[in-house]
Design a protein around this motif. Sequence first.
Motif, short mmCIF file in Angstrom:
data_model
loop_
_atom_site.label_atom_id
_atom_site.label_comp_id
_atom_site.label_asym_id
_atom_site.label_seq_id
_atom_site.Cartn_x
_atom_site.Cartn_y
_atom_site.Cartn_z
N TYR A 19 0.85 -1.19 0.00
CA TYR A 19 0.00 0.00 0.00
C TYR A 19 0.89 1.24 0.00
N GLY A 20 0.69 2.13 -0.98
CA GLY A 20 1.52 3.33 -1.10
C GLY A 20 2.60 3.20 -2.15
N ASP A 21 2.74 2.02 -2.74
CA ASP A 21 3.71 1.83 -3.83
C ASP A 21 3.14 2.34 -5.14
N GLU A 22 4.03 2.89 -5.98
CA GLU A 22 3.61 3.35 -7.29
C GLU A 22 3.67 2.23 -8.32
N ASP A 23 4.60 1.28 -8.11
CA ASP A 23 4.79 0.22 -9.09
C ASP A 23 5.30 -1.04 -8.40
N ALA A 24 5.59 -2.07 -9.20
CA ALA A 24 6.03 -3.35 -8.67
C ALA A 24 7.43 -3.29 -8.08
N ALA A 25 8.20 -2.22 -8.38
CA ALA A 25 9.56 -2.07 -7.85
C ALA A 25 9.55 -1.38 -6.49
N SER A 26 8.36 -1.18 -5.90
CA SER A 26 8.20 -0.53 -4.59
C SER A 26 8.67 0.92 -4.58
N SER A 27 8.57 1.59 -5.72
CA SER A 27 8.82 3.02 -5.73
C SER A 27 7.64 3.72 -5.06
N PRO A 28 7.91 4.69 -4.17
CA PRO A 28 6.79 5.33 -3.45
C PRO A 28 5.94 6.19 -4.37
N ASP A 29 4.64 6.14 -4.18
CA ASP A 29 3.71 7.02 -4.88
C ASP A 29 3.59 8.29 -4.05
N ASN A 30 4.47 9.26 -4.32
CA ASN A 30 4.60 10.43 -3.44
C ASN A 30 3.31 11.24 -3.35
N GLU A 31 2.59 11.34 -4.44
CA GLU A 31 1.34 12.11 -4.41
C GLU A 31 0.32 11.44 -3.49
N LYS A 32 0.24 10.12 -3.58
CA LYS A 32 -0.71 9.38 -2.75
C LYS A 32 -0.28 9.42 -1.28
N LEU A 33 1.02 9.33 -1.04
CA LEU A 33 1.52 9.33 0.33
C LEU A 33 1.22 10.64 1.05
N LYS A 34 1.26 11.75 0.31
CA LYS A 34 0.99 13.05 0.92
C LYS A 34 -0.45 13.18 1.39
N GLU A 35 -1.35 12.42 0.77
CA GLU A 35 -2.77 12.53 1.09
C GLU A 35 -3.20 11.59 2.22
N LEU A 36 -2.30 10.73 2.68
CA LEU A 36 -2.67 9.75 3.69
C LEU A 36 -2.81 10.38 5.07
N THR A 37 -3.78 9.89 5.82
CA THR A 37 -3.93 10.32 7.20
C THR A 37 -2.88 9.62 8.07
N GLU A 38 -2.76 10.06 9.28
CA GLU A 38 -1.78 9.47 10.20
C GLU A 38 -2.09 8.00 10.47
N ASP A 39 -3.39 7.66 10.54
CA ASP A 39 -3.78 6.26 10.76
C ASP A 39 -3.40 5.40 9.57
N ASP A 40 -3.62 5.94 8.36
CA ASP A 40 -3.27 5.18 7.15
C ASP A 40 -1.77 4.96 7.05
N GLN A 41 -0.99 5.92 7.50
CA GLN A 41 0.47 5.82 7.40
C GLN A 41 1.02 4.64 8.19
N LYS A 42 0.29 4.20 9.19
CA LYS A 42 0.77 3.07 10.01
C LYS A 42 0.88 1.78 9.21
N ASP A 43 0.10 1.69 8.11
CA ASP A 43 0.10 0.47 7.29
C ASP A 43 1.05 0.55 6.09
N VAL A 44 1.72 1.70 5.94
CA VAL A 44 2.50 1.95 4.72
C VAL A 44 3.96 1.58 4.92
N PHE A 45 4.48 0.83 3.98
CA PHE A 45 5.87 0.38 4.03
C PHE A 45 6.84 1.56 4.15
N HIS A 46 6.61 2.62 3.39
CA HIS A 46 7.55 3.73 3.31
C HIS A 46 7.60 4.57 4.59
N PHE A 47 6.65 4.38 5.49
CA PHE A 47 6.67 5.10 6.76
C PHE A 47 7.16 4.22 7.91
N LYS A 48 7.54 3.01 7.62
CA LYS A 48 8.03 2.11 8.65
C LYS A 48 9.47 2.48 9.03
#
Length: 376
Positions: free
Chosen positions: A77-106
């Motif tokens: 969740y939060g990846d842009e593609d299969a190479a696990s590149s972050p979808d920066n636009e989508k990540l900026k819109e995530l709430t703090e609760d959603d960020q807990k499930d995101v690989f890039h915020f771990k």
Amino acid sequence: MDIIFNALFGVVVPFLFVIMVVVFFHELGHFWVARRCGVRVETFSIGFGHTLYSWMDSKGTSWKICLWPLGGYVKFYGDEDAASSPDNEKLKELTEDDQKDVFHFKPLWQRSAVVAAGPIANFVLAILIYACLFTFVGKQISLPIVDTIRENSAAERAGFIPGDLILSIDGSPVESFNDVARTVSVNPDRDLVFVVERSGMEVELVARPELVEDVDNFGNRYRLGRLGITSRPDQTRVSKVYYDPITAIGKGVSETTFIITQTFRSLGGIISGRESADALGGPVKIAQISGQMASLGWVAVFNWIALISVSIGLINLFPIPMLDGGHLLFYSYEAVIGKPMPEKVQEYGMRAGLAFVIMLFVFVTWNDVSKISLFN
């Protein structure tokens, strides 16, 4: 019609089985550790391209089998593609609760663990295969006693004589004559230190196996080292040994370590120019040998799976963007500097890594098709 049938069941099916097992365990490593770290996994895919079959599990992960089975991926969740590149636009819109499930915020250690888990899973698969074979199938042991010595061979120059019992090579204990043959074959033009038992005494000999070209029963040509000794297949010298599970796992670790060591040694030889890059093989060669192993039986197939699994795990650890090792390289930078590598640098690195992987794929495929026939 016979050609199509032989190609399908003699090459394609064994190849797909081998690749899918190896890829599944690689991606399962990423998936399992990601779930343990609380990362939401959107997709678990074996292969790329058009989806042939898919299903959704209870935690919202889409499991897919796709048309082209030469790889796979786990998309978080939060990846842009299969190479696990972050979808920066989508990540900026995530709430703090959603960020807990995101690989890039771990935390960095969790991201590193998830990435490293794929190659580690490949090594574990190989160890388990070898352990099961050693436990349930056993290992044939042929005493490493020298019977004949070829004239003007490396063995004759080193001072071997009939009756020598080989105890170790370069400090590694020798259990069987097969161990001697395998070690010698992957070390051409390199000095090896042999310790042999002769008349109740230990004698040290230094031999440099000669580089020769050999042909196996399937017509495949190999460049390998030859010492110039043979051992008589006497029934009094041959036995089959079964290991308990703990010992078998240790033997599996040794087999896996041997493959890794020899792979690095071969790559070093190619880089230094001592060995030809023609030895590199790709998917066509893997397909051909998969079919050949299938004709020898399931034990040969699983030995081949273990070898391919170690190779895939090792390749993925190379510090090349697009591969797991490339991600770990970026994380190493982050660990040292204290902040992620600039996005532009990562982006250009990913492009360069993709170009390198494509060029390597084209090169090894050309290597394959220029040397072998898929249906011989």
